[in-house]
Design an enzyme around this catalytic site. Structure first.
Site, PDB file in Angstrom:
ATOM      1  N   SER A 149       0.851  -1.201   0.000  1.00 11.77           N
ATOM      2  CA  SER A 149       0.000   0.000   0.000  1.00 11.77           C
ATOM      3  C   SER A 149       0.877   1.238   0.000  1.00 11.77           C
ATOM      4  CB  SER A 149      -0.868  -0.006   1.265  1.00 11.77           C
ATOM      5  OG  SER A 149      -1.572   1.206   1.407  1.00 11.77           O
ATOM      6  N   TYR A 162      -2.122  -0.321  10.614  1.00 12.48           N
ATOM      7  CA  TYR A 162      -2.125  -0.689   9.187  1.00 12.48           C
ATOM      8  C   TYR A 162      -0.757  -0.364   8.582  1.00 12.48           C
ATOM      9  CZ  TYR A 162      -3.953  -1.063   4.363  1.00 12.48           C
ATOM     10  OH  TYR A 162      -4.184  -1.417   3.051  1.00 12.48           O
TER      11      TYR A 162
HETATM   12  P1  NDP Z   1     -11.330  -6.300  -0.224  1.00 11.91           P
HETATM   13  O1  NDP Z   1     -11.891  -6.139   1.144  1.00 11.91           O
HETATM   14  O2  NDP Z   1     -12.232  -6.199  -1.401  1.00 11.91           O
HETATM   15  O3  NDP Z   1     -10.529  -7.674  -0.333  1.00 11.91           O
HETATM   16  C1  NDP Z   1      -9.855  -8.269   0.747  1.00 11.91           C
HETATM   17  C2  NDP Z   1      -9.717  -9.745   0.451  1.00 11.91           C
HETATM   18  O4  NDP Z   1      -8.995 -10.377   1.527  1.00 11.91           O
HETATM   19  C3  NDP Z   1     -11.058 -10.449   0.342  1.00 11.91           C
HETATM   20  O5  NDP Z   1     -11.066 -11.265  -0.795  1.00 11.91           O
HETATM   21  C4  NDP Z   1     -11.128 -11.282   1.610  1.00 11.91           C
HETATM   22  O6  NDP Z   1     -11.856 -12.476   1.348  1.00 11.91           O
HETATM   23  C5  NDP Z   1      -9.654 -11.588   1.839  1.00 11.91           C
HETATM   24  N1  NDP Z   1      -9.412 -11.996   3.216  1.00 11.91           N
HETATM   25  C6  NDP Z   1      -9.592 -11.259   4.340  1.00 11.91           C
HETATM   26  N2  NDP Z   1      -9.332 -11.995   5.433  1.00 11.91           N
HETATM   27  C7  NDP Z   1      -8.946 -13.225   4.993  1.00 11.91           C
HETATM   28  C8  NDP Z   1      -8.565 -14.422   5.641  1.00 11.91           C
HETATM   29  N3  NDP Z   1      -8.482 -14.503   6.975  1.00 11.91           N
HETATM   30  N4  NDP Z   1      -8.267 -15.496   4.881  1.00 11.91           N
HETATM   31  C9  NDP Z   1      -8.343 -15.433   3.536  1.00 11.91           C
HETATM   32  N5  NDP Z   1      -8.690 -14.314   2.861  1.00 11.91           N
HETATM   33  C10 NDP Z   1      -8.991 -13.227   3.583  1.00 11.91           C
HETATM   34  O7  NDP Z   1     -10.185  -5.188  -0.318  1.00 11.91           O
HETATM   35  P2  NDP Z   1      -9.050  -4.874  -1.413  1.00 11.91           P
HETATM   36  O8  NDP Z   1      -9.246  -5.621  -2.651  1.00 11.91           O
HETATM   37  O9  NDP Z   1      -8.950  -3.420  -1.457  1.00 11.91           O
HETATM   38  O10 NDP Z   1      -7.753  -5.390  -0.625  1.00 11.91           O
HETATM   39  C11 NDP Z   1      -6.783  -6.247  -1.184  1.00 11.91           C
HETATM   40  C12 NDP Z   1      -5.408  -5.802  -0.716  1.00 11.91           C
HETATM   41  O11 NDP Z   1      -5.118  -4.509  -1.220  1.00 11.91           O
HETATM   42  C13 NDP Z   1      -5.247  -5.697   0.806  1.00 11.91           C
HETATM   43  O12 NDP Z   1      -4.011  -6.263   1.186  1.00 11.91           O
HETATM   44  C14 NDP Z   1      -5.248  -4.204   1.067  1.00 11.91           C
HETATM   45  O13 NDP Z   1      -4.532  -3.861   2.215  1.00 11.91           O
HETATM   46  C15 NDP Z   1      -4.563  -3.710  -0.210  1.00 11.91           C
HETATM   47  N6  NDP Z   1      -4.797  -2.296  -0.515  1.00 11.91           N
HETATM   48  C16 NDP Z   1      -6.058  -1.833  -0.795  1.00 11.91           C
HETATM   49  C17 NDP Z   1      -6.258  -0.480  -1.046  1.00 11.91           C
HETATM   50  C18 NDP Z   1      -7.610   0.110  -1.300  1.00 11.91           C
HETATM   51  O14 NDP Z   1      -7.742   1.346  -1.318  1.00 11.91           O
HETATM   52  N7  NDP Z   1      -8.645  -0.685  -1.529  1.00 11.91           N
HETATM   53  C19 NDP Z   1      -5.125   0.470  -1.060  1.00 11.91           C
HETATM   54  C20 NDP Z   1      -3.858  -0.135  -0.790  1.00 11.91           C
HETATM   55  C21 NDP Z   1      -3.709  -1.470  -0.537  1.00 11.91           C
HETATM   56  P3  NDP Z   1     -12.877 -13.214   2.361  1.00 11.91           P
HETATM   57  O15 NDP Z   1     -13.538 -12.134   3.165  1.00 11.91           O
HETATM   58  O16 NDP Z   1     -13.786 -13.942   1.433  1.00 11.91           O
HETATM   59  O17 NDP Z   1     -11.990 -14.116   3.165  1.00 11.91           O
END
Ligand code: NDP
Length: 254
Positions: A149, A162
Site C-alpha cells: 500500500s 495498518y
Molecule cells: P477487499 O476487502 O475487497 O478484499 C480483501 C480480500 O482479503 C477479500 O477477498 C477477503 O476475502 C480476503 N481476506 C480477508 N481476510 C482473509 C482471511 N483470513 N483469509 C483469507 N482471505 C482473507 O479489499 P481490497 O481488494 O482493497 O484489498 C486487497 C489488498 O489490497 C489488501 O491487502 C489491502 O490492504 C490492499 N490495498 C487496498 C487499497 C484500497 O484502497 N482498496 C489500497 C492499498 C492497498 P474473504 O472475506 O472472502 O476471506
C-alpha cells in the site's frame, strides 16, 4: 489475446473481491491456470465459473489464511491438483483504521493475523514450489507479489497499525527478494493508493465517514488498475525484475 502465462499456475489470496478478484481475472486472461483463495467460497465459485466459461482453468480453495495448517494445506492442494506453482499474489488484507488511543485491540490482532501472519503462512508453504517452477519451462522464473500500500511507504495519523503491517511486508519482501533471487524467484510489491473496493467497509462507523471525507474528492483507482500492475510485473522476461510499483490515484496527495 496475448497469453504470456500459458502453462503456468497462479495462486491469488483474497480473490473473492476487489483487487484479488481483478488480479485473478487478469492472470487468467494471460493464460495462467488460477487458484482462488479466500474465506467466502460462494464468491470464489462464482468467479471460477465465469473464468471457466471463458476457457480458463480455475481452482477454488475456501481458506482462512490466518490458520497456518489451513494455509499450508491450501497451497499444497493447489500445487498438487494444478501440478505446479509459478506465481503467488499475497493480496488478502484488512484495513481497520482509527487513532491508536481509541482502537479495539481485536482490530489490531485481526490486521496482524491477515496482513502479516497469513502472508507468512502462505509464503512459507509456497516458496519450495516457486523455486521448483522457476527451474522449469515455460518461463524459468517464478513470482511472489505482495499487495502492500501507499501505507507501506507513508505513515499517517489514524493508520498506525495498518502502516505497521504494510511497512512490515515491504521489509519482509525486500529481505526475501535478496534471499531467493539466485533461484530465479522474483519478489515484488505493488503499493496501491485509494482503490474502490470493499476494504473500507469493515472500518468502524465514524472512522469510515472520516475516510470518505478524505477520499471523496478524488477519483479512486479501480481494482483492474492494480491487476494491470501485477500482470505487468509477472509477464516480464526473466532478465527483468520489477520489484516495486507505486500506483496512486491521479489526484491523491499522500
Ligand atoms: P477487499 O476487502 O475487497 O478484499 C480483501 C480480500 O482479503 C477479500 O477477498 C477477503 O476475502 C480476503 N481476506 C480477508 N481476510 C482473509 C482471511 N483470513 N483469509 C483469507 N482471505 C482473507 O479489499 P481490497 O481488494 O482493497 O484489498 C486487497 C489488498 O489490497 C489488501 O491487502 C489491502 O490492504 C490492499 N490495498 C487496498 C487499497 C484500497 O484502497 N482498496 C489500497 C492499498 C492497498 P474473504 O472475506 O472472502 O476471506
Amino acid at each position: 489475446m496475448t497469453t504470456r502465462l500459458t502453462g503456468t499456475v497462479a495462486l491469488v489470496t483474497g480473490a473473492s473481491s476487489g483487487i484479488g478478484e481483478a488480479t485473478a481475472r487478469a492472470l487468467a486472461a494471460e493464460g495462467a491456470a488460477v487458484a482462488l483463495l479466500a474465506r467466502r467460497g460462494d464468491r470464489l465459485e462464482a468467479l471460477a465459473g465465469e473464468l471457466r466459461a471463458g476457457g480458463a482453468t480455475a481452482l477454488v480453495q475456501a481458506v482462512d489464511i490466518t490458520d497456518p495448517q489451513q494455509a499450508a494445506a491450501a497451497v499444497e492442494r493447489v500445487a498438487g491438483e494444478l501440478g505446479r506453482l509459478d506465481i503467488v499474489v499475497n493480496n488478502a488484507g484488512l484495513m481497520l483504521t482509527g487513532p491508536v488511543a481509541d482502537a479495539p485491540a481485536d482490530e489490531w490482532q485481526r490486521m496482524l493475523a491477515v496482513n502479516v501472519e497469513g502472508l507468512l503462512h502462505v509464503t512459507r508453504a509456497a516458496l519450495p514450489h516457486l523455486v521448483r517452477a522457476a527451474a522449469m519451462a515455460p518461463r524459468h522464473v517464478a513470482d511472489l507479489v505482495t499487495i502492500s500500500s501507499t501505507a507501506g511507504r507513508v505513515a499517517r495519523p489514524g493508520t498506525a497499525v495498518y502502516n505497521l503491517t504494510k511497512f512490515g511486508v515491504n521489509a519482509f519482501s525486500e529481505a526475501l527478494r535478496q534471499e531467493v533471487l539466485a533461484q530465479r524467484v522474483r519478489v515484488g510489491v505493488v503499493e496501491p493508493g485509494t482503490v474502490d473496493t470493499e476494504l473500507a467497509s469493515h472500518v468502524r462507523a465514524g472512522i469510515r465517514e472520516a475516510i470518505a471525507r478524505q477520499t471523496g474528492e478524488i477519483e479512486a483507482l479501480r481494482p483492474a488498475d492494480i491487476a494491470d500492475a501485477v500482470s505487468y510485473m509477472v509477464t516480464r522476461d526473466r532478465r527483468v525484475a520489477v520489484n516495486e510499483m507505486l500506483v496512486r490515484a491521479g489526484a491523491q496527495t499522500w
